[in-house]
Scaffold this motif. Sequence first.
Motif, PDB file in Angstrom:
ATOM      1  N   PRO A   7      -3.086  -9.073  -3.991  1.00 15.40           N
ATOM      2  CA  PRO A   7      -4.132  -8.283  -4.672  1.00 15.40           C
ATOM      3  C   PRO A   7      -3.694  -8.005  -6.120  1.00 15.40           C
ATOM      4  O   PRO A   7      -2.492  -7.958  -6.411  1.00 15.40           O
ATOM      5  CB  PRO A   7      -4.167  -6.981  -3.864  1.00 15.40           C
ATOM      6  CG  PRO A   7      -3.469  -7.265  -2.587  1.00 15.40           C
ATOM      7  CD  PRO A   7      -2.502  -8.367  -2.854  1.00 15.40           C
ATOM      8  N   SER A   8      -4.652  -7.792  -7.003  1.00 15.22           N
ATOM      9  CA  SER A   8      -4.334  -7.663  -8.437  1.00 15.22           C
ATOM     10  C   SER A   8      -3.338  -6.553  -8.727  1.00 15.22           C
ATOM     11  O   SER A   8      -2.411  -6.733  -9.522  1.00 15.22           O
ATOM     12  CB  SER A   8      -5.628  -7.429  -9.221  1.00 15.22           C
ATOM     13  OG  SER A   8      -6.454  -8.570  -9.038  1.00 15.22           O
ATOM     14  N   PHE A   9      -3.490  -5.387  -8.069  1.00 13.41           N
ATOM     15  CA  PHE A   9      -2.557  -4.266  -8.369  1.00 13.41           C
ATOM     16  C   PHE A   9      -1.121  -4.664  -8.015  1.00 13.41           C
ATOM     17  O   PHE A   9      -0.170  -4.322  -8.707  1.00 13.41           O
ATOM     18  CB  PHE A   9      -2.978  -2.987  -7.634  1.00 13.41           C
ATOM     19  CG  PHE A   9      -2.703  -2.950  -6.152  1.00 13.41           C
ATOM     20  CD1 PHE A   9      -3.652  -3.393  -5.236  1.00 13.41           C
ATOM     21  CD2 PHE A   9      -1.500  -2.460  -5.667  1.00 13.41           C
ATOM     22  CE1 PHE A   9      -3.413  -3.354  -3.864  1.00 13.41           C
ATOM     23  CE2 PHE A   9      -1.244  -2.411  -4.290  1.00 13.41           C
ATOM     24  CZ  PHE A   9      -2.199  -2.861  -3.391  1.00 13.41           C
ATOM     25  N   ALA A  10      -0.975  -5.442  -6.940  1.00 12.19           N
ATOM     26  CA  ALA A  10       0.380  -5.843  -6.525  1.00 12.19           C
ATOM     27  C   ALA A  10       0.903  -6.939  -7.453  1.00 12.19           C
ATOM     28  O   ALA A  10       2.074  -6.952  -7.843  1.00 12.19           O
ATOM     29  CB  ALA A  10       0.348  -6.327  -5.078  1.00 12.19           C
ATOM     30  N   LYS A  11       0.025  -7.830  -7.850  1.00 16.76           N
ATOM     31  CA  LYS A  11       0.397  -8.944  -8.751  1.00 16.76           C
ATOM     32  C   LYS A  11       0.937  -8.372 -10.074  1.00 16.76           C
ATOM     33  O   LYS A  11       1.985  -8.779 -10.560  1.00 16.76           O
ATOM     34  CB  LYS A  11      -0.856  -9.777  -9.039  1.00 16.76           C
ATOM     35  CG  LYS A  11      -0.650 -11.278  -8.983  1.00 16.76           C
ATOM     36  CD  LYS A  11      -1.990 -11.960  -9.023  1.00 16.76           C
ATOM     37  CE  LYS A  11      -1.925 -13.280  -9.770  1.00 16.76           C
ATOM     38  NZ  LYS A  11      -3.229 -13.977  -9.797  1.00 16.76           N
ATOM     39  N   ARG A  12       0.226  -7.374 -10.585  1.00 15.97           N
ATOM     40  CA  ARG A  12       0.651  -6.765 -11.863  1.00 15.97           C
ATOM     41  C   ARG A  12       2.000  -6.078 -11.692  1.00 15.97           C
ATOM     42  O   ARG A  12       2.931  -6.298 -12.448  1.00 15.97           O
ATOM     43  CB  ARG A  12      -0.404  -5.740 -12.337  1.00 15.97           C
ATOM     44  CG  ARG A  12      -1.557  -6.330 -13.110  1.00 15.97           C
ATOM     45  CD  ARG A  12      -2.363  -5.228 -13.819  1.00 15.97           C
ATOM     46  NE  ARG A  12      -2.997  -4.326 -12.843  1.00 15.97           N
ATOM     47  CZ  ARG A  12      -4.173  -4.594 -12.272  1.00 15.97           C
ATOM     48  NH1 ARG A  12      -4.810  -5.725 -12.549  1.00 15.97           N
ATOM     49  NH2 ARG A  12      -4.712  -3.754 -11.400  1.00 15.97           N
ATOM     50  N   ALA A  13       2.144  -5.281 -10.624  1.00 17.06           N
ATOM     51  CA  ALA A  13       3.384  -4.513 -10.418  1.00 17.06           C
ATOM     52  C   ALA A  13       4.563  -5.451 -10.188  1.00 17.06           C
ATOM     53  O   ALA A  13       5.628  -5.305 -10.775  1.00 17.06           O
ATOM     54  CB  ALA A  13       3.216  -3.570  -9.233  1.00 17.06           C
ATOM     55  N   TRP A  33       0.833  -1.214   0.000  1.00 14.42           N
ATOM     56  CA  TRP A  33       0.000   0.000   0.000  1.00 14.42           C
ATOM     57  C   TRP A  33       0.864   1.260   0.000  1.00 14.42           C
ATOM     58  O   TRP A  33       0.463   2.298  -0.519  1.00 14.42           O
ATOM     59  CB  TRP A  33      -0.905   0.038   1.241  1.00 14.42           C
ATOM     60  CG  TRP A  33      -2.025  -0.932   1.210  1.00 14.42           C
ATOM     61  CD1 TRP A  33      -2.168  -2.049   1.978  1.00 14.42           C
ATOM     62  CD2 TRP A  33      -3.180  -0.885   0.356  1.00 14.42           C
ATOM     63  NE1 TRP A  33      -3.331  -2.700   1.668  1.00 14.42           N
ATOM     64  CE2 TRP A  33      -3.981  -2.015   0.679  1.00 14.42           C
ATOM     65  CE3 TRP A  33      -3.619  -0.001  -0.626  1.00 14.42           C
ATOM     66  CZ2 TRP A  33      -5.188  -2.287   0.037  1.00 14.42           C
ATOM     67  CZ3 TRP A  33      -4.820  -0.264  -1.263  1.00 14.42           C
ATOM     68  CH2 TRP A  33      -5.598  -1.395  -0.933  1.00 14.42           C
ATOM     69  N   GLU A  45       9.225  -2.861  -5.973  1.00  9.70           N
ATOM     70  CA  GLU A  45       9.577  -3.168  -7.368  1.00  9.70           C
ATOM     71  C   GLU A  45      11.089  -3.200  -7.568  1.00  9.70           C
ATOM     72  O   GLU A  45      11.616  -4.064  -8.271  1.00  9.70           O
ATOM     73  CB  GLU A  45       8.930  -2.122  -8.293  1.00  9.70           C
ATOM     74  CG  GLU A  45       7.426  -2.310  -8.440  1.00  9.70           C
ATOM     75  CD  GLU A  45       6.781  -1.212  -9.301  1.00  9.70           C
ATOM     76  OE1 GLU A  45       6.425  -0.174  -8.723  1.00  9.70           O
ATOM     77  OE2 GLU A  45       6.694  -1.411 -10.514  1.00  9.70           O
ATOM     78  N   MET A  91       5.324   0.522  -2.942  1.00 13.78           N
ATOM     79  CA  MET A  91       5.396  -0.346  -4.127  1.00 13.78           C
ATOM     80  C   MET A  91       6.669  -0.053  -4.940  1.00 13.78           C
ATOM     81  O   MET A  91       7.296  -0.964  -5.473  1.00 13.78           O
ATOM     82  CB  MET A  91       4.156  -0.134  -5.000  1.00 13.78           C
ATOM     83  CG  MET A  91       4.015  -1.169  -6.088  1.00 13.78           C
ATOM     84  SD  MET A  91       4.138  -2.868  -5.480  1.00 13.78           S
ATOM     85  CE  MET A  91       2.430  -3.196  -5.166  1.00 13.78           C
TER      86      MET A  91
END
Length: 304
Positions: free
Chosen positions: A294-300, A211, A218, A214
């Motif tokens: 969560p999807s936003f974290a999976k993508r990043a 949250w 990354e 990120m």
Amino acid sequence: TVDAAAKDPNGISAVIPGWFSEISPMWPGEAHSLKVEKILFQEKSDYQNVMVFQSSTYGKVLVLDGVIQLTERDECAYQEMITHLPLCSIPDPKKVLVIGGGDGGVLREVARHSSVEKIDICEIDKMVVDVSKQFFPDVAIGYEDPRVTLHVGDGVAFLKAVPEGTYDAIIVDSSDPIGPAQELFEKPFFESVARALRPGGVVCTQAESIWLHMHIIEDIVANCRQIFKGSVNYAWTTVPTYPSGMIGFMLCSTEGPAVDFKHPVNRIDENDQNLARPLKFYNSELHTAAFCLPSFAKRAIGSK
Ligand code: SAM
């Protein structure tokens, strides 16, 4: 009053008198607060401000440079997960190194693994060790295990001196990348970790919040993917008194025997020998679930 609180190195807030507010540039615009019953210790070591206070609902609290490190009520979540996610992912871990973790909580959890023969810990600040033994005996109990050797010093220098392939597992229980722990988040440090691990050895590091951080995550993932040629996974858990109520972990293995972090091979919760002090938080189902993002974290993270 807010400026006064922001300037106070220990975060004792003038905004809500009698409350500790965790004000930090690492999480701008927000601050978790705990009601302070009594300040029990407050000194500056060679490295950081060290404070302990009695809170009204989370027991005693350890604060370093104004950042909550652990509370008696919820430390089990962090210490058990950062320890058993790596150690339950490999059969028979024998030699384990803890970087940071001066409070002794990770040592307490490593000691549950009967296969472990040697536990080294490298903590930079002796004051944290002494304060934990004085105010957090159920956490510092980890130091009583005869397999433990304490090295007081910088984890970066310690790892440079470690012979190649020494450890089965390394746990980097560090504070945040501001202050003495900054280098523990940088590429050269991860390279020295990889060198100190045996083939198929594992590392688990404290890896901030999806949250709030990120961008830091990354960078860590990109570095780990370059350095560790085995598995590289990000996991997370809930810790109510950490900013955003969660903390993440980077789990990596070196080239060699394959490591599947998501399915524990060394299941400690079924035969938890230490029934005198059963696990409060970790179990094998939660181990697997910790890697669901969560999807936003999976993508990043997946794109790194
Ligand atoms: N175990 C805590 C918990 O339950 O949340 C997490 C934090 S632990 C107190 C972080 C420790 O890392 C601190 O004791 C700090 O002194 C130590 N540390 C910071 N930088 C370090 C370094 N470069 N080498 C070794 N230890 C370091």
